[in-house]
Scaffold this motif. Sequence first.
Motif: not given
Length: 221
Positions: A155-156, A161-164, A180-191, A211-221
Motif C-alpha cells: 500500500d503506497n 518501496l524502491s524501484d526494481n 483481486n488485483l483491483k485496488k488502486d493504492t497497491m498499483r504504485f508499489n506493484c508497478a 497490475y504488475f506491468p514490468h514484472v518477470k514472473i518466476s513460479q515455484f512448487y
Amino acid sequence: MPRLNKFLFNIRSIISLNDQISLLSNNDIQRTFSNFTGNQIISCVNYFPKMKRGQCHIYSYPYTLNYYHNITNNFPGGLFKRVREISLYDEHPFEYEFFIEIAQAFPSLRKLSLSNRKGQKLKNSKMNYPLIEYPHLNDLELIDIHKDYVELFLDNTKTLLSDNLCLSVEYRPLRKVTNNLKKDTMRFNCAKVVQLMIPAKFKISQRFKAYFPHVKISQFY
C-alpha cells in the motif's frame, strides 16, 4: 586471554523449551558481561511457546556484520549502517511502529525477509503515522505471513518501496489485499516490481500482468 573483553562478537543460540525449568532473562545475560569494557554488549532473549524454543542473541555494538537475522518485537534498537540483509520473525504481531523503527535502524537495507502469521491488532488505528521508507530495498520476501503485512508493504499510502524490486509472496494473501488485483493504492508499489515469485499452481491472467506491468514472473512448487 586478558584481552577477551575487547573482542567484537556476534552469538546466536537456540534453546529447546521442552526440558527447561527456569528460563534466562535478558538481565541474566547482561550480568554475565558486567566486567566487559570497550564496546557495548547488547543481548536480546526471546521465547516462542508455539515452537517450544527460545533464542538468545548477543553482540557487540557498534555492530560490524552486514546481516541481522530473526529480529523480533524485542529488538533493542540502534543504528546499523552496515547491515544489508535482515529477517523478521515473531509469534506476536508486528505493528506499524515496529516497521518504522526497522526502516530507521537499517538505512542501507537491501533484503528483508518476513515471517509472521499473527495479524496486526492496530492496523485500523487512526494514528497519524509517517510513511515507511525503504530507499535501497530490492529483495522482499513475504512468505508464511498474515495478509496484513502484504497490505502494509504494497500500500503506497503506508510504505514507499524502491524501484526494481524482487518480490516473493504467497498468491492468496496478495489476491485478498489487492481486492483481486483491483485496488488502486497497491498499483504504485506493484508497478515497481520487476521480478515476482509466486506458487506454480496459479494461472497468470491478463489482469495480473496489467497490475504488475514490468514484472518477470518466476513460479515455484
